[in-house]
Design an enzyme around this catalytic site. Sequence first.
Site, PDB file in Angstrom:
ATOM      1  CG  ASP A 127       7.008  21.425 -79.300  1.00 19.02           C
ATOM      2  OD1 ASP A 127       7.743  20.475 -79.611  1.00 19.02           O
ATOM      3  OD2 ASP A 127       7.326  22.621 -79.467  1.00 19.02           O
TER       4      ASP A 127
ATOM      5  CG  ASP B 265      19.846  20.590 -93.974  1.00 24.44           C
ATOM      6  OD1 ASP B 265      19.328  20.313 -92.864  1.00 24.44           O
ATOM      7  OD2 ASP B 265      19.237  20.470 -95.050  1.00 24.44           O
ATOM      8  CD  GLN B 266      16.562  23.162 -95.731  1.00 28.78           C
ATOM      9  OE1 GLN B 266      16.125  24.075 -96.449  1.00 28.78           O
ATOM     10  NE2 GLN B 266      17.172  22.095 -96.232  1.00 28.78           N
TER      11      GLN B 266
ATOM     12  CE  LYS C 219      11.038  25.405 -74.711  1.00 23.01           C
ATOM     13  NZ  LYS C 219      11.872  25.024 -75.873  1.00 23.01           N
ATOM     14  CG  ASN C 220       9.970  26.874 -78.475  1.00 16.28           C
ATOM     15  OD1 ASN C 220      10.956  26.845 -77.728  1.00 16.28           O
ATOM     16  ND2 ASN C 220       9.320  25.787 -78.854  1.00 16.28           N
TER      17      ASN C 220
ATOM     18  NE  ARG D  57      18.331  20.793 -82.000  1.00 18.81           N
ATOM     19  CZ  ARG D  57      19.182  20.373 -82.912  1.00 18.81           C
ATOM     20  NH1 ARG D  57      20.089  19.493 -82.594  1.00 18.81           N
ATOM     21  NH2 ARG D  57      19.107  20.817 -84.144  1.00 18.81           N
TER      22      ARG D  57
ATOM     23  CB  CYS E 202      18.503  16.488 -78.969  1.00 19.74           C
ATOM     24  SG  CYS E 202      16.946  16.744 -79.770  1.00 19.74           S
TER      25      CYS E 202
ATOM     26  NE  ARG F 280      16.025  22.161 -72.474  1.00 18.33           N
ATOM     27  CZ  ARG F 280      16.349  21.697 -73.670  1.00 18.33           C
ATOM     28  NH1 ARG F 280      16.577  20.411 -73.828  1.00 18.33           N
ATOM     29  NH2 ARG F 280      16.448  22.500 -74.693  1.00 18.33           N
TER      30      ARG F 280
ATOM     31  NE  ARG G 143      15.361  19.383 -82.780  1.00 19.34           N
ATOM     32  CZ  ARG G 143      15.015  20.058 -81.697  1.00 19.34           C
ATOM     33  NH1 ARG G 143      15.245  19.556 -80.505  1.00 19.34           N
ATOM     34  NH2 ARG G 143      14.452  21.237 -81.812  1.00 19.34           N
ATOM     35  N   PRO G 144      19.170  18.217 -88.056  1.00 24.60           N
ATOM     36  CG  PRO G 144      18.894  17.759 -90.333  1.00 24.60           C
ATOM     37  CD  PRO G 144      18.381  17.392 -88.964  1.00 24.60           C
TER      38      PRO G 144
HETATM   39  N1  EPU Z   1      15.161  20.212 -90.181  1.00 20.53           N
HETATM   40  C1  EPU Z   1      16.076  19.898 -91.149  1.00 20.53           C
HETATM   41  N2  EPU Z   1      17.046  20.811 -91.465  1.00 20.53           N
HETATM   42  C2  EPU Z   1      17.124  22.017 -90.848  1.00 20.53           C
HETATM   43  C3  EPU Z   1      16.191  22.341 -89.859  1.00 20.53           C
HETATM   44  C4  EPU Z   1      15.210  21.424 -89.553  1.00 20.53           C
HETATM   45  O1  EPU Z   1      16.031  18.807 -91.730  1.00 20.53           O
HETATM   46  O2  EPU Z   1      18.036  22.785 -91.190  1.00 20.53           O
HETATM   47  C5  EPU Z   1      14.099  19.262 -89.833  1.00 20.53           C
HETATM   48  C6  EPU Z   1      14.165  18.809 -88.377  1.00 20.53           C
HETATM   49  O3  EPU Z   1      15.082  17.751 -88.198  1.00 20.53           O
HETATM   50  C7  EPU Z   1      12.727  18.410 -88.115  1.00 20.53           C
HETATM   51  C8  EPU Z   1      11.941  19.420 -88.956  1.00 20.53           C
HETATM   52  O4  EPU Z   1      12.850  19.927 -89.917  1.00 20.53           O
HETATM   53  O5  EPU Z   1      12.498  17.109 -88.595  1.00 20.53           O
HETATM   54  C9  EPU Z   1      11.355  20.579 -88.198  1.00 20.53           C
HETATM   55  O6  EPU Z   1      12.312  21.114 -87.311  1.00 20.53           O
HETATM   56  P1  EPU Z   1      12.397  22.646 -86.932  1.00 20.53           P
HETATM   57  O7  EPU Z   1      13.652  23.202 -87.483  1.00 20.53           O
HETATM   58  O8  EPU Z   1      11.123  23.329 -87.265  1.00 20.53           O
HETATM   59  O9  EPU Z   1      12.550  22.553 -85.353  1.00 20.53           O
HETATM   60  P2  EPU Z   1      13.408  23.544 -84.475  1.00 20.53           P
HETATM   61  O10 EPU Z   1      13.347  24.889 -85.047  1.00 20.53           O
HETATM   62  O11 EPU Z   1      14.733  22.945 -84.196  1.00 20.53           O
HETATM   63  C10 EPU Z   1      11.426  24.331 -82.961  1.00 20.53           C
HETATM   64  C11 EPU Z   1      11.118  24.313 -81.507  1.00 20.53           C
HETATM   65  C12 EPU Z   1      10.850  22.880 -81.059  1.00 20.53           C
HETATM   66  C13 EPU Z   1       9.678  22.351 -81.867  1.00 20.53           C
HETATM   67  C14 EPU Z   1       9.973  22.446 -83.371  1.00 20.53           C
HETATM   68  C15 EPU Z   1       8.814  22.041 -84.244  1.00 20.53           C
HETATM   69  C16 EPU Z   1      12.382  26.211 -80.732  1.00 20.53           C
HETATM   70  C17 EPU Z   1      13.511  26.737 -79.920  1.00 20.53           C
HETATM   71  N3  EPU Z   1      12.239  24.890 -80.775  1.00 20.53           N
HETATM   72  O12 EPU Z   1      12.593  23.515 -83.112  1.00 20.53           O
HETATM   73  O13 EPU Z   1      10.494  22.953 -79.693  1.00 20.53           O
HETATM   74  O14 EPU Z   1       9.431  20.995 -81.540  1.00 20.53           O
HETATM   75  O15 EPU Z   1      10.323  23.811 -83.693  1.00 20.53           O
HETATM   76  O16 EPU Z   1       7.709  22.799 -83.987  1.00 20.53           O
HETATM   77  O17 EPU Z   1      11.617  26.979 -81.288  1.00 20.53           O
HETATM   78  C18 EPU Z   1      10.188  22.107 -77.521  1.00 20.53           C
HETATM   79  O18 EPU Z   1       9.875  23.261 -77.170  1.00 20.53           O
HETATM   80  O19 EPU Z   1      10.013  21.098 -76.781  1.00 20.53           O
HETATM   81  C19 EPU Z   1      10.775  21.909 -78.835  1.00 20.53           C
HETATM   82  C20 EPU Z   1      11.467  20.807 -79.158  1.00 20.53           C
END
Ligand code: EPU
Length: 433
Positions: free
Chosen positions: A316, A133-134, A22-23, A101, A125, A408, A130-131
């Site tokens: 995950d 900002d990056q 999925k991801n 998201r 969520c 999902r 889950r900001p």
């Molecule tokens: N974070 C920030 N700022 C940002 C982005 C992330 O502070 O701009 C923080 C997040 O709040 C978190 C950490 O960085 O604490 C890591 O988050 P990441 O951005 O890596 O997560 P994501 O990209 O939103 C993806 C997967 C998630 C998975 C995470 C971690 C997708 C669509 N989603 O989310 O998948 O848990 O990486 O591996 O790729 C799931 O499939 O159940 C799921 C939640």
Amino acid sequence: MDRFVITGPTALAGRVRASGAKNAALPALAAALLTDQPLTLHRAPRVRDLRTMRRLLDHLGIGSEESRADTDAGGDAVLHLRRTGQSSPHDAPYDLVKTMRAGVLVLGPLLARHGYARVSLPGGCAIGVRPIDQHLKGLAALGADVRLAHGYVETRAERLRGARFRFDLPTVTGTENLLLAASLARGTTVLENCAREPEVADLARLLNAMGARISGAGGEAIVVEGVDELGGATHTIIPDRIEGGTYLIGAAMTGGDVLLEDASAADLAPLLDKLAVIGAEVAVSPAGIRVRAGTAGGPLRAGDMDTAPHPGFPTDLQAQYMALMTCAEGISTIRETVFENRFQHAPELARMGADVRVDGGSARVHGPTPLTGAAVMATDLRASACLVLAGVAAQGETVVARIYHLDRGYEGMELKLQGLGARVARVPESEAR
Ligand code: EPU
């Protein structure tokens, strides 16, 4: 809202094949926004998040059709994506992003391709704040004007230009958004402290097949030499390591014997190493990954685990690992370091007989405790998977409500579990007791 009714216990046994990840599929769909040419994606998982992403793409002028591959085992879905409208909007509305998201992944490609994008801020969520900002800092580094107003992020740039950008922390979709955007930027982009997840590397493979020039994906530093345009491509999505890992954990916790076919042992190494440490038998062969437990190796032993970005133990699989630890002997400490609020399955597991104590970012599981069937409620995708596994291992009937979370990200989970011998039925809300 469907629910699962599970009658346990069952030792899972047999063969199972993971769907496409999925991801990895979600950013691959977003890549269709970067070209006017058709994109063909093999091994696309039939899960709800992908349907949501297809609805979002449809709104953005990219049509998609599904066919079934006759060559593949399992009749995988093949997605055909093609631009249908030239004057479509460049915005991702709240209604679509709030339920998924990953909708934020259209930000980079829309901006790179059209010079403008307006995307709803996803908000928090069930698992954390889950900001993004990056994502935004990275796009600003490539020259975008970024504004937040009325719950939306609005970005503009005549043409993005390559730059050096270091993420403050590794983010999976953040890295993917920047790869998508930098592919069409003028000049070279160097991204540092990137997420190293296999799904990031899969996206880079697809983009390179479309004509991008990306090197280093899967490592901490990625170099993108921008090109003027991207073409169509045909790509096969990698197997879902989280889905596959869920079934392997199920094999270990039920004293079963499962062969996961057509999977990547390298991508699953953090889980396979842990399973071996706690006393499950793990064998990797050309036929697949086989996990057995409850045989000569004796009972499972407790094992501490910290989640971490890849190549650490994936967040995950944390909920499913917690379910597993209720069946192991001793005390295990599980630390969740990626998301701040991802233990919502713990009180539900406790209702099934688990001894779990949560203290901030860590949870202690005292095992083994016999699990007994109960009515439980899922709060997010992976928490649902944890409760389903617990239901398969538990004595008696477990009813897992709110299965839409599971749908999902797991394709036909009840069918795959039935194939492994479990007694699981999907009951539509109207028929539920
Ligand atoms: N974070 C920030 N700022 C940002 C982005 C992330 O502070 O701009 C923080 C997040 O709040 C978190 C950490 O960085 O604490 C890591 O988050 P990441 O951005 O890596 O997560 P994501 O990209 O939103 C993806 C997967 C998630 C998975 C995470 C971690 C997708 C669509 N989603 O989310 O998948 O848990 O990486 O591996 O790729 C799931 O499939 O159940 C799921 C939640």
